[in-house]
Design a protein around this motif. Structure first.
Motif, PDB file in Angstrom:
ATOM      1  N   GLY A  70      -2.992  -1.925  -1.110  1.00 12.28           N
ATOM      2  CA  GLY A  70      -2.219  -3.037  -0.760  1.00 12.28           C
ATOM      3  C   GLY A  70      -2.789  -3.766   0.236  1.00 12.28           C
ATOM      4  N   LEU A  71      -2.207  -4.710   0.941  1.00 11.78           N
ATOM      5  CA  LEU A  71      -2.790  -5.486   2.016  1.00 11.78           C
ATOM      6  C   LEU A  71      -3.123  -4.472   3.070  1.00 11.78           C
ATOM      7  N   VAL A  72      -2.544  -3.522   3.486  1.00 13.19           N
ATOM      8  CA  VAL A  72      -2.834  -2.604   4.427  1.00 13.19           C
ATOM      9  C   VAL A  72      -4.035  -1.831   3.863  1.00 13.19           C
ATOM     10  N   SER A  73      -5.459  -1.818   4.362  1.00 12.52           N
ATOM     11  CA  SER A  73      -6.393  -1.473   3.381  1.00 12.52           C
ATOM     12  C   SER A  73      -6.744   0.118   4.129  1.00 12.52           C
ATOM     13  N   ARG A  74      -7.824   0.580   3.191  1.00  9.10           N
ATOM     14  CA  ARG A  74      -8.429   1.973   3.819  1.00  9.10           C
ATOM     15  C   ARG A  74      -8.890   1.717   5.202  1.00  9.10           C
ATOM     16  N   GLU A  75      -9.609   0.615   5.317  1.00  7.16           N
ATOM     17  CA  GLU A  75     -10.421   0.190   6.564  1.00  7.16           C
ATOM     18  C   GLU A  75      -9.118   0.168   7.708  1.00  7.16           C
ATOM     19  N   ASP A  76      -7.927  -0.382   7.438  1.00  8.21           N
ATOM     20  CA  ASP A  76      -7.081  -0.573   8.607  1.00  8.21           C
ATOM     21  C   ASP A  76      -6.546   0.878   8.720  1.00  8.21           C
ATOM     22  N   LEU A  77      -6.403   1.782   7.971  1.00 11.58           N
ATOM     23  CA  LEU A  77      -5.831   3.159   8.085  1.00 11.58           C
ATOM     24  C   LEU A  77      -6.969   4.254   8.823  1.00 11.58           C
ATOM     25  N   LEU A  78      -8.157   3.763   8.696  1.00 13.90           N
ATOM     26  CA  LEU A  78      -9.305   4.800   9.175  1.00 13.90           C
ATOM     27  C   LEU A  78      -9.296   5.224  10.580  1.00 13.90           C
ATOM     28  N   PRO A  79      -8.543   4.559  11.591  1.00 17.12           N
ATOM     29  CA  PRO A  79      -8.504   4.936  12.940  1.00 17.12           C
ATOM     30  C   PRO A  79      -7.432   5.855  13.225  1.00 17.12           C
ATOM     31  N   TYR A  80      -6.658   6.074  12.042  1.00 19.05           N
ATOM     32  CA  TYR A  80      -5.236   6.821  12.266  1.00 19.05           C
ATOM     33  C   TYR A  80      -5.392   8.333  11.742  1.00 19.05           C
ATOM     34  N   ALA A  81      -6.558   8.633  11.057  1.00 13.39           N
ATOM     35  CA  ALA A  81      -6.552   9.954  10.475  1.00 13.39           C
ATOM     36  C   ALA A  81      -8.014  10.493  10.295  1.00 13.39           C
ATOM     37  N   LYS A  82      -8.221  11.504  10.197  1.00 15.78           N
ATOM     38  CA  LYS A  82     -10.005  12.132  10.063  1.00 15.78           C
ATOM     39  C   LYS A  82     -10.316  11.601   8.861  1.00 15.78           C
ATOM     40  N   THR A  83      -9.520  11.772   7.606  1.00 14.14           N
ATOM     41  CA  THR A  83      -9.977  11.522   6.356  1.00 14.14           C
ATOM     42  C   THR A  83      -8.980  10.429   5.802  1.00 14.14           C
ATOM     43  N   VAL A  84      -9.446   9.212   5.379  1.00 11.49           N
ATOM     44  CA  VAL A  84      -8.548   8.297   4.359  1.00 11.49           C
ATOM     45  C   VAL A  84      -9.470   8.053   3.161  1.00 11.49           C
ATOM     46  N   TYR A  85      -8.534   8.551   2.000  1.00  9.13           N
ATOM     47  CA  TYR A  85      -9.266   8.447   0.644  1.00  9.13           C
ATOM     48  C   TYR A  85      -8.340   7.809  -0.379  1.00  9.13           C
ATOM     49  N   VAL A  86      -8.942   7.069  -1.330  1.00 11.90           N
ATOM     50  CA  VAL A  86      -8.349   6.277  -2.071  1.00 11.90           C
ATOM     51  C   VAL A  86      -8.277   7.119  -3.693  1.00 11.90           C
ATOM     52  N   THR A 131       0.872  -1.182   0.043  1.00 15.66           N
ATOM     53  CA  THR A 131      -0.018  -0.030   0.221  1.00 15.66           C
ATOM     54  C   THR A 131       1.185   1.362  -0.051  1.00 15.66           C
ATOM     55  N   VAL A 132       0.836   2.270  -0.984  1.00 15.58           N
ATOM     56  CA  VAL A 132       1.464   3.448  -0.853  1.00 15.58           C
ATOM     57  C   VAL A 132       0.631   4.394  -0.446  1.00 15.58           C
ATOM     58  N   VAL A 133       0.895   5.322   0.554  1.00 20.46           N
ATOM     59  CA  VAL A 133       0.390   6.436   1.116  1.00 20.46           C
ATOM     60  C   VAL A 133       1.051   7.820   1.058  1.00 20.46           C
ATOM     61  N   CYS A 134       0.258   8.936   0.944  1.00 21.97           N
ATOM     62  CA  CYS A 134       1.039  10.145   1.139  1.00 21.97           C
ATOM     63  C   CYS A 134       0.187  10.812   2.136  1.00 21.97           C
ATOM     64  N   PHE A 135       0.578  11.946   2.817  1.00 25.69           N
ATOM     65  CA  PHE A 135      -0.225  12.754   3.539  1.00 25.69           C
ATOM     66  C   PHE A 135      -0.647  14.071   3.134  1.00 25.69           C
ATOM     67  N   ASP A 136      -1.862  14.370   2.893  1.00 26.75           N
ATOM     68  CA  ASP A 136      -2.254  15.646   2.084  1.00 26.75           C
ATOM     69  C   ASP A 136      -1.933  16.694   3.245  1.00 26.75           C
ATOM     70  N   ASP A 137      -2.287  16.350   4.448  1.00 24.12           N
ATOM     71  CA  ASP A 137      -2.027  17.246   5.755  1.00 24.12           C
ATOM     72  C   ASP A 137      -2.075  16.392   6.870  1.00 24.12           C
ATOM     73  N   THR A 138      -1.830  16.880   8.174  1.00 24.37           N
ATOM     74  CA  THR A 138      -1.648  16.314   9.459  1.00 24.37           C
ATOM     75  C   THR A 138      -2.929  15.193   9.553  1.00 24.37           C
ATOM     76  N   GLN A 139      -4.013  15.305   9.105  1.00 24.62           N
ATOM     77  CA  GLN A 139      -5.099  14.691   9.239  1.00 24.62           C
ATOM     78  C   GLN A 139      -5.813  13.540   8.102  1.00 24.62           C
ATOM     79  N   THR A 140      -4.725  13.857   7.146  1.00 23.15           N
ATOM     80  CA  THR A 140      -5.352  12.981   5.898  1.00 23.15           C
ATOM     81  C   THR A 140      -4.457  12.031   5.306  1.00 23.15           C
ATOM     82  N   ILE A 141      -4.917  10.846   5.300  1.00 24.09           N
ATOM     83  CA  ILE A 141      -4.176   9.763   4.463  1.00 24.09           C
ATOM     84  C   ILE A 141      -4.859   9.716   3.180  1.00 24.09           C
ATOM     85  N   HIS A 142      -3.966   9.801   2.093  1.00 23.75           N
ATOM     86  CA  HIS A 142      -4.218   9.773   0.677  1.00 23.75           C
ATOM     87  C   HIS A 142      -3.446   8.389   0.056  1.00 23.75           C
ATOM     88  N   ILE A 143      -4.406   7.283  -0.221  1.00 19.47           N
ATOM     89  CA  ILE A 143      -4.011   6.001  -0.741  1.00 19.47           C
ATOM     90  C   ILE A 143      -3.608   6.268  -2.178  1.00 19.47           C
TER      91      ILE A 143
END
Ligand code: AMP
Ligand code: MG
Length: 338
Positions: A195-211, A179-191
């Motif tokens: 990969g195996l680490v899914s959006r659902e896995d990442l949700l607890p760590y940011a306000k927004t997680v989008y693909v 899984t490749v991610v970048c951070f648009d800001d301190t609260q946003t994960i951009h997939i």
């Protein structure tokens, strides 16, 4: 050049690490797929990766580390959200994008100011990195455009005579790239790549997680994408891959029977029955098993001489999204909808 096949022994690891230190290319197993490694700091070595693969120069490489202490010398700014993700998902199949330090040359980053970094969990990958004493840049160890290799034999099929060595670690457990991610800001994960680490896995760590939308649709050649690799044709076997979006197995099987001729194959779920007179391979019933099998089956289909392959469609949630994305890319985003 003779490509040496190295085994999991102290002697062979010493050879592999020495080759990396000398600026040579060594393919090695990770938990995702086999990587084609070189010292990430050496322009000449990294350039050789692009040549061996036939990879476009603007497609950046992922830099692999074996210890968190290696991060600060290559990433200029590591936000606290990244540290929380590292704590949970490293070592493992998650790549994070950071502003790069000058230690990483532009050849490695595909000309970008950022660098993708991952700490693999495969013990042979960790050992190679720590013995070499440098961050290792490693894209998947296939010829550009082909399915990623998940065994040492696949690497040899693509790279024999082009690289110095392959470390044999058997079959990769995950089977698709990180899984490749970048951070648009301190609260946003951009997939950028699922990969195996899914959006659902990442949700607890940011306000927004989008693909990123490049995961779901073809990007026009002139459009600038966040992740350069997403614009290239990728993961394709020689056979034409045709995903079929059918409401159920019966509809799928009827369609295939109507289109049956020499060279036509099917890629079915594990629990699907055979379709009479149509040769079939199977690739798992859930995203994890499908990810494990997909590239292996693609290469098997080529070995069997398949020309056209009708494929059962995976789901688009959880780890399954990684399989959906690779399949759609292999098919150039063309789907048969029934
Ligand atoms: P591969 O190692 O062949 O799976 O390719 C690595 C992929 O990671 C590339 O194709 C990019 O899509 C992505 N990637 C690596 N570094 C960066 C970066 N700095 N920015 C955006 N995407 C990246
Ligand atoms: Mg690749």
């Amino acid at each position: 050049m003779i490509t040496r096949l190295l085994q999991d022994t102290e002697q062979d690891f010493a050879i592999a690490a020495q080759l990396i230190r000398e600026g040579e290319l060594v393919a090695f197993p990770t938990e995702t797929v086999y990587g084609l490694g070189a010292d990430a700091r050496r322009e000449d070595a990294v350039r050789a990766i692009f040549t061996a693969k036939g990879r476009p120069a603007d497609n950046p490489l992922i830099v692999h580390i074996s210890d968190l202490s290696m991060l600060d010398s290559i990433a200029a700014d590591v936000p606290s959200i990244a540290l929380r993700l590292a704590e949970k998902f490293w070592a493992g199949p998650l790549t994070m994008i950071f502003p790069k330090r000058p230690e990483i040359p532009y050849v490695t980053s595909g000309g970008l100011e950022t660098v993708g970094i991952r700490m693999p969990s495969h013990p042979m990958a960790q050992k190679l990195i720590s013995l070499s004493g440098c961050p290792i840049a490693a894209p998947s160890a296939n010829r550009s455009g082909l399915p990623s290799p998940t065994t040492a034999k696949h690497v040899m099929d693509d790279m024999n005579g082009r690289i110095s060595a392959v470390l044999d670690g058997g079959q990769c457990s995950v089977g698709v790239e990180s899984t490749v991610v970048c951070f648009d800001d301190t609260q946003t994960i951009h997939i950028l790549r699922p990969g195996l680490v899914s959006r659902e896995d990442l949700l607890p760590y940011a306000k927004t997680v989008y693909v990123d939308k490049a995961v779901f649709e073809q990007t026009a050649p002139d459009v600038k994408v966040a992740s350069p690799g997403m614009k290239y044709k990728h993961y394709s076997p020689k056979a034409k891959i045709l995903p079929v979006d059918a409401p159920d197995f019966g509809t799928f099987a009827d369609y295939v029977r109507q289109h049956q001729k020499a060279g036509v194959w099917c890629l079915l779920f594990d629990s699907d029955p055979e379709i009479d007179a149509v040769p079939c391979l199977h690739y798992g019933d859930d995203g994890i098993q499908q990810a494990h099998d997909l590239f292996f089956r693609f290469r098997e289909l080529d070995e069997q001489g398949a020309e056209t392959v009708y494929v059962r469609m995976p789901e688009q949630s959880g780890a399954d999204l990684s399989v959906y994305n690779r399949l759609m890319r292999a098919a150039g985003f063309e789907v048969i909808r029934l």
